[in-house]
Enzyme design. Structure first.
Site, PDB file in Angstrom:
ATOM      1  N   SER A   7       0.840  -1.193   0.000  1.00 54.75           N
ATOM      2  CA  SER A   7       0.000   0.000   0.000  1.00 54.75           C
ATOM      3  C   SER A   7       0.874   1.241   0.000  1.00 54.75           C
ATOM      4  O   SER A   7       1.670   1.452   0.926  1.00 54.75           O
ATOM      5  CB  SER A   7      -0.894   0.011   1.243  1.00 54.75           C
ATOM      6  OG  SER A   7      -1.383   1.317   1.440  1.00 54.75           O
ATOM      7  N   HIS A  32      -1.202  -1.271  -4.321  1.00 55.92           N
ATOM      8  CA  HIS A  32      -2.463  -0.979  -3.634  1.00 55.92           C
ATOM      9  C   HIS A  32      -2.560   0.527  -3.383  1.00 55.92           C
ATOM     10  O   HIS A  32      -1.686   1.130  -2.764  1.00 55.92           O
ATOM     11  CB  HIS A  32      -2.513  -1.747  -2.313  1.00 55.92           C
ATOM     12  CG  HIS A  32      -3.809  -1.616  -1.577  1.00 55.92           C
ATOM     13  ND1 HIS A  32      -4.919  -2.360  -1.901  1.00 55.92           N
ATOM     14  CD2 HIS A  32      -4.174  -0.846  -0.531  1.00 55.92           C
ATOM     15  CE1 HIS A  32      -5.920  -2.047  -1.084  1.00 55.92           C
ATOM     16  NE2 HIS A  32      -5.485  -1.116  -0.245  1.00 55.92           N
ATOM     17  N   ASP A  34      -4.785   3.542  -1.861  1.00 63.66           N
ATOM     18  CA  ASP A  34      -5.847   3.850  -0.903  1.00 63.66           C
ATOM     19  C   ASP A  34      -6.414   5.232  -1.161  1.00 63.66           C
ATOM     20  O   ASP A  34      -5.721   6.236  -1.019  1.00 63.66           O
ATOM     21  CB  ASP A  34      -5.288   3.782   0.521  1.00 63.66           C
ATOM     22  CG  ASP A  34      -5.064   2.353   0.960  1.00 63.66           C
ATOM     23  OD1 ASP A  34      -6.013   1.554   0.864  1.00 63.66           O
ATOM     24  OD2 ASP A  34      -3.944   2.028   1.393  1.00 63.66           O
ATOM     25  N   MET A  36      -9.072   7.949   0.039  1.00 62.48           N
ATOM     26  CA  MET A  36      -9.885   8.322   1.206  1.00 62.48           C
ATOM     27  C   MET A  36     -10.442   9.719   1.004  1.00 62.48           C
ATOM     28  O   MET A  36      -9.722  10.616   0.548  1.00 62.48           O
ATOM     29  CB  MET A  36      -9.026   8.300   2.475  1.00 62.48           C
ATOM     30  CG  MET A  36      -8.329   6.975   2.716  1.00 62.48           C
ATOM     31  SD  MET A  36      -7.412   7.004   4.265  1.00 62.48           S
ATOM     32  CE  MET A  36      -6.621   5.392   4.204  1.00 62.48           C
ATOM     33  N   HIS A  65      -8.413   0.957  -3.892  1.00 65.68           N
ATOM     34  CA  HIS A  65      -9.308   0.721  -2.753  1.00 65.68           C
ATOM     35  C   HIS A  65     -10.016   2.030  -2.421  1.00 65.68           C
ATOM     36  O   HIS A  65      -9.415   2.949  -1.862  1.00 65.68           O
ATOM     37  CB  HIS A  65      -8.453   0.220  -1.574  1.00 65.68           C
ATOM     38  CG  HIS A  65      -9.205   0.006  -0.299  1.00 65.68           C
ATOM     39  ND1 HIS A  65      -8.568  -0.169   0.919  1.00 65.68           N
ATOM     40  CD2 HIS A  65     -10.536  -0.087  -0.037  1.00 65.68           C
ATOM     41  CE1 HIS A  65      -9.478  -0.344   1.857  1.00 65.68           C
ATOM     42  NE2 HIS A  65     -10.678  -0.289   1.314  1.00 65.68           N
ATOM     43  N   MET A  67     -12.166   4.199  -0.333  1.00 70.83           N
ATOM     44  CA  MET A  67     -12.794   4.410   0.982  1.00 70.83           C
ATOM     45  C   MET A  67     -13.520   5.742   0.909  1.00 70.83           C
ATOM     46  O   MET A  67     -13.089   6.751   1.475  1.00 70.83           O
ATOM     47  CB  MET A  67     -11.720   4.399   2.074  1.00 70.83           C
ATOM     48  CG  MET A  67     -11.219   3.001   2.389  1.00 70.83           C
ATOM     49  SD  MET A  67      -9.625   3.015   3.236  1.00 70.83           S
ATOM     50  CE  MET A  67      -8.542   3.116   1.828  1.00 70.83           C
ATOM     51  N   MET A 136     -11.421  -6.203   5.545  1.00 71.24           N
ATOM     52  CA  MET A 136     -10.589  -5.244   6.285  1.00 71.24           C
ATOM     53  C   MET A 136     -10.198  -5.886   7.619  1.00 71.24           C
ATOM     54  O   MET A 136     -11.063  -6.345   8.372  1.00 71.24           O
ATOM     55  CB  MET A 136     -11.356  -3.948   6.559  1.00 71.24           C
ATOM     56  CG  MET A 136     -11.600  -3.067   5.330  1.00 71.24           C
ATOM     57  SD  MET A 136     -10.116  -2.571   4.414  1.00 71.24           S
ATOM     58  CE  MET A 136      -9.177  -1.694   5.668  1.00 71.24           C
ATOM     59  N   GLY A 141      -8.824   3.846   7.297  1.00 69.91           N
ATOM     60  CA  GLY A 141      -8.558   5.258   7.537  1.00 69.91           C
ATOM     61  C   GLY A 141      -7.097   5.596   7.718  1.00 69.91           C
ATOM     62  O   GLY A 141      -6.662   6.673   7.350  1.00 69.91           O
ATOM     63  N   PHE A 142      -6.341   4.665   8.291  1.00 67.06           N
ATOM     64  CA  PHE A 142      -4.941   4.961   8.604  1.00 67.06           C
ATOM     65  C   PHE A 142      -4.077   3.714   8.421  1.00 67.06           C
ATOM     66  O   PHE A 142      -4.563   2.602   8.634  1.00 67.06           O
ATOM     67  CB  PHE A 142      -4.799   5.417  10.065  1.00 67.06           C
ATOM     68  CG  PHE A 142      -5.671   6.598  10.388  1.00 67.06           C
ATOM     69  CD1 PHE A 142      -5.239   7.894  10.114  1.00 67.06           C
ATOM     70  CD2 PHE A 142      -6.934   6.416  10.934  1.00 67.06           C
ATOM     71  CE1 PHE A 142      -6.062   8.988  10.394  1.00 67.06           C
ATOM     72  CE2 PHE A 142      -7.757   7.499  11.216  1.00 67.06           C
ATOM     73  CZ  PHE A 142      -7.315   8.791  10.943  1.00 67.06           C
ATOM     74  N   GLY A 143      -2.819   3.933   8.078  1.00 68.05           N
ATOM     75  CA  GLY A 143      -1.849   2.843   8.064  1.00 68.05           C
ATOM     76  C   GLY A 143      -1.321   2.614   9.475  1.00 68.05           C
ATOM     77  O   GLY A 143      -1.564   3.420  10.383  1.00 68.05           O
ATOM     78  N   ASP A 174      -6.482  -6.479   4.415  1.00 69.73           N
ATOM     79  CA  ASP A 174      -5.867  -5.149   4.427  1.00 69.73           C
ATOM     80  C   ASP A 174      -5.869  -4.593   5.849  1.00 69.73           C
ATOM     81  O   ASP A 174      -6.934  -4.365   6.427  1.00 69.73           O
ATOM     82  CB  ASP A 174      -6.671  -4.243   3.482  1.00 69.73           C
ATOM     83  CG  ASP A 174      -6.054  -2.861   3.293  1.00 69.73           C
ATOM     84  OD1 ASP A 174      -4.983  -2.601   3.869  1.00 69.73           O
ATOM     85  OD2 ASP A 174      -6.668  -2.052   2.563  1.00 69.73           O
ATOM     86  N   GLY A 175      -4.663  -4.375   6.370  1.00 72.90           N
ATOM     87  CA  GLY A 175      -4.510  -3.715   7.668  1.00 72.90           C
ATOM     88  C   GLY A 175      -3.790  -4.590   8.682  1.00 72.90           C
ATOM     89  O   GLY A 175      -4.221  -5.709   8.964  1.00 72.90           O
ATOM     90  N   GLY A 196       1.195  -2.047   4.151  1.00 76.93           N
ATOM     91  CA  GLY A 196       1.750  -0.710   4.023  1.00 76.93           C
ATOM     92  C   GLY A 196       3.018  -0.574   4.834  1.00 76.93           C
ATOM     93  O   GLY A 196       4.129  -0.621   4.293  1.00 76.93           O
ATOM     94  N   SER A 197       2.855  -0.453   6.152  1.00 75.85           N
ATOM     95  CA  SER A 197       4.026  -0.190   6.992  1.00 75.85           C
ATOM     96  C   SER A 197       5.020  -1.347   6.999  1.00 75.85           C
ATOM     97  O   SER A 197       6.221  -1.124   7.085  1.00 75.85           O
ATOM     98  CB  SER A 197       3.599   0.181   8.412  1.00 75.85           C
ATOM     99  OG  SER A 197       2.570  -0.657   8.859  1.00 75.85           O
TER     100      SER A 197
HETATM  101  C1  DX5 Z   1      -6.165   1.343   5.756  1.00 72.06           C
HETATM  102  C2  DX5 Z   1      -5.708   1.132   4.335  1.00 72.06           C
HETATM  103  C3  DX5 Z   1      -4.585   0.190   4.236  1.00 72.06           C
HETATM  104  C4  DX5 Z   1      -3.314   0.643   4.931  1.00 72.06           C
HETATM  105  C5  DX5 Z   1      -2.656  -0.565   5.499  1.00 72.06           C
HETATM  106  O1  DX5 Z   1      -7.297   2.139   5.773  1.00 72.06           O
HETATM  107  O2  DX5 Z   1      -6.776   0.610   3.553  1.00 72.06           O
HETATM  108  O3  DX5 Z   1      -4.321  -0.188   2.886  1.00 72.06           O
HETATM  109  O4  DX5 Z   1      -2.421   1.300   4.099  1.00 72.06           O
HETATM  110  O5  DX5 Z   1      -1.552  -0.175   6.229  1.00 72.06           O
HETATM  111  P1  DX5 Z   1      -0.808  -1.164   7.225  1.00 72.06           P
HETATM  112  O6  DX5 Z   1      -0.324  -2.340   6.421  1.00 72.06           O
HETATM  113  O7  DX5 Z   1       0.311  -0.327   7.743  1.00 72.06           O
HETATM  114  O8  DX5 Z   1      -1.795  -1.577   8.277  1.00 72.06           O
HETATM  115 ZN    ZN Z   2      -6.374  -0.330   1.520  1.00 71.92          ZN
END
Ligand code: DX5
Ligand code: ZN
Length: 214
Positions: A7, A32, A34, A36, A65, A67, A136, A141-143, A174-175, A196-197
């Protein structure tokens, strides 16, 4: 076959083109993206013009994706910008079946995303049409959030529904995916892992991607 979808939410937004190239070369299967809107989720990220500018930087699958509220207003623009898969949230869709048709009319794959508090039964009536269901594993909303363990049972339920009905669609998660939660979700039946992270937080992207393959 397990697909890894880094992501770019956790990438350097000031250098997104370079980041997409870097993660492409490191072995990402999908990119991926995101999206938002600040309403469906509290954060705002990027829109279709950014995806259009990123498109020449990679030939990998662009996994968008959404959101956002009213996803039907965004789909045509993201299709034109170069998305390969468009996933929208069940919680944001009044006419989910029509939205799937709208995505398919562009020749793209359609995914339905379910928040941690939404039951897999919300996807039941659409399973014959969907190319992917996104479970999910954190609230969107956040990584960098912590994986929610109760989502594992939903992955298993969905895999059982797929087998019973002899269907074939991807199960994306995801997440909070890291090498340890990756093992759990793969065992439960997921085959597309967003991270992501765990990827962009590492100084060796290729090793981070490999370590998620189970
Ligand atoms: C969250 C996003 C994810 C996010 C995942 O709302 O949809 O794609 O980037 O990040 P990590 O892998 O750090 O949880
Ligand atoms: Zn995502």
């Amino acid at each position: 076959m397990i697909y890894i979808a880094p992501s770019i939410l956790s990438a350097d937004f000031a250098a997104l083109g370079e980041e997409v190239k870097r993660v492409d070369k490191a072995g990402a299967d999908y990119i991926h993206i995101d999206v938002m809107d600040g309403t469906f989720v509290p954060n705002i990220t990027l829109g279709s013009p950014v995806v259009e500018k990123l498109r020449p930087h990679s030939e990998k699958v662009f996994d968008v994706h959404l959101m956002v509220e009213h996803p039907e207003t965004q789909i045509d623009a993201f299709a034109k910008a170069g998305a390969d898969i468009i996933t929208f949230h069940a919680e944001a869709a009044k006419h989910a079946h029509r939205i799937v048709q709208q995505i398919h009319a562009h020749g793209l794959k359609a995914g339905l995303a379910l928040n941690p508090g939404t039951s897999v039964s919300e996807a039941d009536a659409l399973l014959d049409e969907l190319d992917m269901v996104l479970i999910m594993t954190v609230n969107p909303g956040f990584g960098g959030q912590k994986f929610i363990p109760s989502t594992v049972r939903k992955i298993q339920q969905l895999r059982d529904m797929m087998n019973e009905r002899k269907l074939d669609f991807d199960i994306e998660v995801d997440g909070g995916i890291n090498p340890s939660t990756a093992k759990e979700v793969i065992a439960a039946g997921a085959n597309v892992l967003v991270a992501g992270s765990a990827v962009f937080g590492s100084d060796n992207l290729a090793a981070a991607i490999t370590s998620l393959r189970g």
